[in-house]
Scaffold this motif. Structure first.
Motif, mmCIF file in Angstrom:
data_model
loop_
_atom_site.group_PDB
_atom_site.id
_atom_site.type_symbol
_atom_site.label_atom_id
_atom_site.label_comp_id
_atom_site.label_asym_id
_atom_site.label_seq_id
_atom_site.Cartn_x
_atom_site.Cartn_y
_atom_site.Cartn_z
ATOM 1 N N UNK A 173 0.826 -1.209 0.000
ATOM 2 C CA UNK A 173 0.000 0.000 0.000
ATOM 3 C C UNK A 173 0.859 1.256 0.000
ATOM 4 N N UNK A 174 1.989 1.223 0.676
ATOM 5 C CA UNK A 174 2.900 2.376 0.665
ATOM 6 C C UNK A 174 3.455 2.607 -0.727
ATOM 7 N N UNK A 175 3.815 1.530 -1.415
ATOM 8 C CA UNK A 175 4.328 1.655 -2.778
ATOM 9 C C UNK A 175 3.260 2.238 -3.690
ATOM 10 N N UNK A 176 2.022 1.788 -3.521
ATOM 11 C CA UNK A 176 0.928 2.307 -4.342
ATOM 12 C C UNK A 176 0.717 3.790 -4.054
ATOM 13 N N UNK A 177 0.730 4.168 -2.779
ATOM 14 C CA UNK A 177 0.581 5.579 -2.416
ATOM 15 C C UNK A 177 1.726 6.402 -2.985
ATOM 16 N N UNK A 178 2.927 5.843 -2.923
ATOM 17 C CA UNK A 178 4.104 6.540 -3.445
ATOM 18 C C UNK A 178 3.970 6.760 -4.947
ATOM 19 N N UNK A 179 3.534 5.735 -5.680
ATOM 20 C CA UNK A 179 3.345 5.874 -7.129
ATOM 21 C C UNK A 179 2.302 6.940 -7.431
ATOM 22 N N UNK A 180 1.205 6.932 -6.667
ATOM 23 C CA UNK A 180 0.159 7.934 -6.882
ATOM 24 C C UNK A 180 0.659 9.334 -6.569
ATOM 25 N N UNK A 181 1.448 9.471 -5.511
ATOM 26 C CA UNK A 181 2.012 10.768 -5.139
ATOM 27 C C UNK A 181 2.974 11.242 -6.214
ATOM 28 N N UNK A 182 3.808 10.338 -6.731
ATOM 29 C CA UNK A 182 4.747 10.694 -7.793
ATOM 30 C C UNK A 182 3.997 11.160 -9.036
ATOM 31 N N UNK A 183 2.897 10.471 -9.379
ATOM 32 C CA UNK A 183 2.095 10.876 -10.543
ATOM 33 C C UNK A 183 1.512 12.266 -10.317
ATOM 34 N N UNK A 184 0.980 12.497 -9.096
ATOM 35 C CA UNK A 184 0.407 13.801 -8.787
ATOM 36 C C UNK A 184 1.466 14.889 -8.867
#
Length: 194
Positions: A173-184
């Protein structure tokens, strides 16, 4: 709390299934005849236990139902701050109530063991008691009882499995959040460049 209990992404289901498989391994180590996730055992219901243990002598069959409980969940948090194991105890009561309701209209015999664990490692009383029961049946290669060794090994193995699952769920879940944050962040950078 949210990383371990949020159903989005399947973390709780995956953790549950890993713990069920570890209990199945424990039963298999004693050559205990059992079946994981049988078809419905309760008439007129889709509910089923996680494991059915067969041929338990006079006691009959046992239905094992694994559950995880979090001490920060809203229904137990005030109590869990004061009483160790409150989340596991609450979840055991809920499991027992659920199966009693399923059996009541049909008159089926109830032999359910709720195997409840808190996310931080505490075991529910029924899980402790059932592991002790299994340990009393264990023997070494020479036929001597080795219940303390058996109990220690499986308690550690199940506890480590819980923590491995917790770590994997948090990392995913942290990796997914990180990917989403990077995209944002990338979108914001791209917008500011235009």
């Amino acid at each position: 709390y949210h990383l371990l209990t949020c159903k989005t992404g399947g973390g709780p289901v995956w953790t549950h299934d890993c713990i069920v498989s570890t209990w199945s391994d424990c039963l298999r180590s004693l050559d205990v005849h059992h079946k994981k996730e049988p078809r419905s055992r309760y008439r007129d219901s889709d509910n089923r236990p996680d494991i059915v243990v067969f041929d338990c002598g006079k006691a009959g069959n046992f239905d094992l139902d694994v559950a995880m409980a979090h001490p920060w969940s809203a229904d137990v948090f005030p109590k869990s701050a004061e009483l160790d194991g409150a989340a596991a105890e609450r979840r055991e009561i809920l499991k027992e109530t659920k199966y009693k309701k399923l059996c009541l209209p049909t008159g089926q015999q109830l032999n359910v063991v709720p195997l409840v664990f808190e996310h931080y490692g505490r075991w529910g009383k029924s899980a402790e008691k059932y592991l002790s029961h299994l340990a009393s049946r264990s023997r070494d290669e020479d036929g001597r009882r080795n219940s303390a060794e058996f109990k220690c090994y499986w308690r550690r193995r199940i506890s480590v499995q819980i923590q491995k699952c917790n770590a994997k769920v948090i990392l995913r879940k942290s990796a997914k959040l990180s990917r989403n944050t990077d995209k944002d962040n990338f979108s914001n950078i791209a917008l500011s460049v235009r």
